[in-house]
Design a protein around this motif. Structure first.
Motif, PDB file in Angstrom:
ATOM      1  N   LEU A 125     -14.163  15.491 -16.352  1.00  0.00           N
ATOM      2  CA  LEU A 125     -13.208  14.933 -15.291  1.00  0.00           C
ATOM      3  C   LEU A 125     -12.633  16.007 -14.584  1.00  0.00           C
ATOM      4  CD1 LEU A 125     -11.562  12.057 -17.062  1.00  0.00           C
ATOM      5  CD2 LEU A 125     -12.921  11.772 -15.122  1.00  0.00           C
ATOM      6  N   PHE A 126     -12.181  17.006 -15.307  1.00  0.00           N
ATOM      7  CA  PHE A 126     -11.285  17.892 -14.672  1.00  0.00           C
ATOM      8  C   PHE A 126     -12.203  18.777 -13.644  1.00  0.00           C
ATOM      9  CE2 PHE A 126      -9.730  22.097 -14.564  1.00  0.00           C
ATOM     10  CZ  PHE A 126      -8.636  22.168 -13.593  1.00  0.00           C
ATOM     11  N   PHE A 127     -13.166  19.582 -14.159  1.00  0.00           N
ATOM     12  CA  PHE A 127     -13.961  20.332 -13.304  1.00  0.00           C
ATOM     13  C   PHE A 127     -14.463  19.575 -12.122  1.00  0.00           C
ATOM     14  CE2 PHE A 127     -13.193  23.414 -16.814  1.00  0.00           C
ATOM     15  CZ  PHE A 127     -13.057  24.502 -16.060  1.00  0.00           C
ATOM     16  N   THR A 128     -15.030  18.355 -12.194  1.00  0.00           N
ATOM     17  CA  THR A 128     -15.578  17.628 -11.408  1.00  0.00           C
ATOM     18  C   THR A 128     -14.601  17.280 -10.218  1.00  0.00           C
ATOM     19  OG1 THR A 128     -17.295  16.644 -12.807  1.00  0.00           O
ATOM     20  CG2 THR A 128     -17.009  15.309 -10.709  1.00  0.00           C
ATOM     21  N   LEU A 129     -13.397  16.700 -10.613  1.00  0.00           N
ATOM     22  CA  LEU A 129     -12.334  16.653  -9.633  1.00  0.00           C
ATOM     23  C   LEU A 129     -11.651  17.689  -8.953  1.00  0.00           C
ATOM     24  CD1 LEU A 129     -10.526  13.574 -11.724  1.00  0.00           C
ATOM     25  CD2 LEU A 129     -12.040  13.438  -9.600  1.00  0.00           C
ATOM     26  N   ALA A 130     -11.606  18.580  -9.996  1.00  0.00           N
ATOM     27  CA  ALA A 130     -10.815  19.782  -9.345  1.00  0.00           C
ATOM     28  C   ALA A 130     -11.505  20.746  -8.438  1.00  0.00           C
ATOM     29  CB  ALA A 130     -10.209  20.698 -10.369  1.00  0.00           C
ATOM     30  N   PHE A 131     -13.002  20.820  -8.716  1.00  0.00           N
ATOM     31  CA  PHE A 131     -13.766  21.905  -8.126  1.00  0.00           C
ATOM     32  C   PHE A 131     -15.105  21.543  -7.497  1.00  0.00           C
ATOM     33  CE2 PHE A 131     -11.299  24.342 -11.387  1.00  0.00           C
ATOM     34  CZ  PHE A 131     -10.478  25.081 -10.641  1.00  0.00           C
ATOM     35  N   ALA A 132     -15.455  20.149  -7.263  1.00  0.00           N
ATOM     36  CA  ALA A 132     -16.601  19.771  -6.906  1.00  0.00           C
ATOM     37  C   ALA A 132     -16.487  19.942  -5.254  1.00  0.00           C
ATOM     38  CB  ALA A 132     -16.748  18.292  -6.619  1.00  0.00           C
ATOM     39  N   GLY A 133     -17.678  20.594  -4.746  1.00  0.00           N
ATOM     40  CA  GLY A 133     -17.792  21.021  -3.463  1.00  0.00           C
ATOM     41  C   GLY A 133     -16.954  22.257  -3.106  1.00  0.00           C
ATOM     42  N   GLY A 135     -17.995  25.203  -4.113  1.00  0.00           N
ATOM     43  CA  GLY A 135     -19.096  26.227  -4.249  1.00  0.00           C
ATOM     44  C   GLY A 135     -19.072  27.092  -5.502  1.00  0.00           C
ATOM     45  N   LEU A 136     -18.597  26.667  -6.506  1.00  0.00           N
ATOM     46  CA  LEU A 136     -18.362  26.897  -7.759  1.00  0.00           C
ATOM     47  C   LEU A 136     -19.601  26.682  -8.722  1.00  0.00           C
ATOM     48  CD1 LEU A 136     -14.687  26.776  -8.499  1.00  0.00           C
ATOM     49  CD2 LEU A 136     -15.841  28.973  -7.791  1.00  0.00           C
ATOM     50  N   PRO A 137     -19.989  27.265  -9.597  1.00  0.00           N
ATOM     51  CA  PRO A 137     -21.144  27.096 -10.701  1.00  0.00           C
ATOM     52  C   PRO A 137     -20.394  26.049 -11.605  1.00  0.00           C
ATOM     53  CG  PRO A 137     -20.120  29.204 -11.307  1.00  0.00           C
ATOM     54  CD  PRO A 137     -19.405  28.932 -10.010  1.00  0.00           C
ATOM     55  N   LEU A 138     -20.459  24.681 -11.239  1.00  0.00           N
ATOM     56  CA  LEU A 138     -19.583  23.717 -12.136  1.00  0.00           C
ATOM     57  C   LEU A 138     -20.315  23.542 -13.361  1.00  0.00           C
ATOM     58  CD1 LEU A 138     -18.629  20.546  -9.768  1.00  0.00           C
ATOM     59  CD2 LEU A 138     -17.178  22.368 -11.018  1.00  0.00           C
ATOM     60  N   VAL A 139     -21.512  23.531 -13.237  1.00  0.00           N
ATOM     61  CA  VAL A 139     -22.531  23.000 -14.869  1.00  0.00           C
ATOM     62  C   VAL A 139     -21.951  24.330 -15.820  1.00  0.00           C
ATOM     63  CG1 VAL A 139     -24.771  22.912 -16.089  1.00  0.00           C
ATOM     64  CG2 VAL A 139     -24.306  21.687 -13.884  1.00  0.00           C
ATOM     65  N   THR A 140     -22.136  25.676 -15.124  1.00  0.00           N
ATOM     66  CA  THR A 140     -21.708  26.786 -15.926  1.00  0.00           C
ATOM     67  C   THR A 140     -20.143  26.607 -16.658  1.00  0.00           C
ATOM     68  OG1 THR A 140     -23.429  27.857 -14.752  1.00  0.00           O
ATOM     69  CG2 THR A 140     -21.832  29.242 -16.205  1.00  0.00           C
ATOM     70  N   LEU A 141     -19.562  26.502 -15.597  1.00  0.00           N
ATOM     71  CA  LEU A 141     -18.087  26.353 -16.040  1.00  0.00           C
ATOM     72  C   LEU A 141     -17.642  25.152 -17.204  1.00  0.00           C
ATOM     73  CD1 LEU A 141     -16.254  26.973 -12.669  1.00  0.00           C
ATOM     74  CD2 LEU A 141     -16.175  28.515 -14.515  1.00  0.00           C
ATOM     75  N   ILE A 142     -18.315  23.980 -16.908  1.00  0.00           N
ATOM     76  CA  ILE A 142     -18.266  22.870 -17.953  1.00  0.00           C
ATOM     77  C   ILE A 142     -18.801  23.339 -18.775  1.00  0.00           C
ATOM     78  CG2 ILE A 142     -19.076  20.651 -18.213  1.00  0.00           C
ATOM     79  CD1 ILE A 142     -18.742  20.082 -14.982  1.00  0.00           C
ATOM     80  N   ALA A 143     -19.883  23.828 -19.042  1.00  0.00           N
ATOM     81  CA  ALA A 143     -20.632  24.429 -20.360  1.00  0.00           C
ATOM     82  C   ALA A 143     -19.698  25.241 -21.153  1.00  0.00           C
ATOM     83  CB  ALA A 143     -21.935  24.891 -20.295  1.00  0.00           C
ATOM     84  N   GLY A 144     -19.261  26.283 -20.240  1.00  0.00           N
ATOM     85  CA  GLY A 144     -18.355  27.402 -20.883  1.00  0.00           C
ATOM     86  C   GLY A 144     -16.958  26.784 -21.434  1.00  0.00           C
ATOM     87  N   ASP A 145     -16.641  26.082 -20.634  1.00  0.00           N
ATOM     88  CA  ASP A 145     -15.041  25.377 -21.015  1.00  0.00           C
ATOM     89  C   ASP A 145     -15.218  24.451 -22.196  1.00  0.00           C
ATOM     90  OD1 ASP A 145     -12.222  24.793 -19.804  1.00  0.00           O
ATOM     91  OD2 ASP A 145     -12.923  23.129 -20.318  1.00  0.00           O
TER      92      ASP A 145
END
Length: 175
Positions: A125-133, A135-145
């Motif tokens: 929820l957080f990474f999708t809502l905070a950083f979608a669009g 230009g960040l590597p969301l999948v990588t950030l979600i997996a790492g977090d």
């Protein structure tokens, strides 16, 4: 009782606000500093739930949520504050529910499973809502977090176990 709840509440609000500030600063391509502080909120929730029951734990979550969102607007950005508030509320209430359902099993199950499941929901929820669009590597950030949250959930079993004698639950109905 009031002192313990005040400590839980201030800890919850402070941890979330600090994490929202720190999430803006990457450690590397897959992790931010906020991943190292936020999981402590699950420990606070679980200890509160153990000591005072799910109703008081939910109160700490609601008030901590409100305080953390207001603080986060100033410490981070409104988008991060709102994304965090949404993810925090859903995840912490889920953790409260899971912990309560598992409270009478082996001592480590409730805090570990509640934290891991709720961390997964929180992270998505957080990474999708905070950083979608953004230009960040969301999948990588979600997996790492999420990976860090799982490791910390395991490590936080040590202080949870150590604090169990200090948080002897009162007899209460499950709510």
């Amino acid at each position: 009782m009031a002192i313990g709840l005040a400590i839980a509440l201030s800890s919850m609000a402070g941890l979330v606000a600090a994490s929202n500030f720190l999430v803006q600063y990457p450690i590397n391509d897959w992790l931010t500093w906020g991943a190292l502080t936020y999981p402590l909120a699950f420990l606070v929730n679980d200890l509160t739930n153990r000591a005072y029951g799910p109703a008081k734990a939910r109160q700490v979550v609601y008030v901590g949520f409100a305080l953390a969102v207001v603080l986060s607007i100033y410490l981070a950005t409104p988008r991060i504050a709102m994304a965090s508030g949404c993810a925090f509320l859903v995840a912490q209430l889920l953790d409260t529910y899971i912990f309560d359902k598992l409270r009478n099993t082996v001592w480590w199950k409730a805090p570990l499973l509640g934290s891991v499941v709720a961390s997964f929901v929180d992270t998505l929820l957080f990474f999708t809502l905070a950083f979608a669009g953004a230009g960040l590597p969301l999948v990588t950030l979600i997996a790492g977090d999420f990976a860090v949250k799982v490791v910390l959930a395991l490590l936080f079993l040590i202080p949870f176990r150590a604090m169990m004698p200090l948080t002897r639950p009162a007899s209460m109905p499950s709510a």
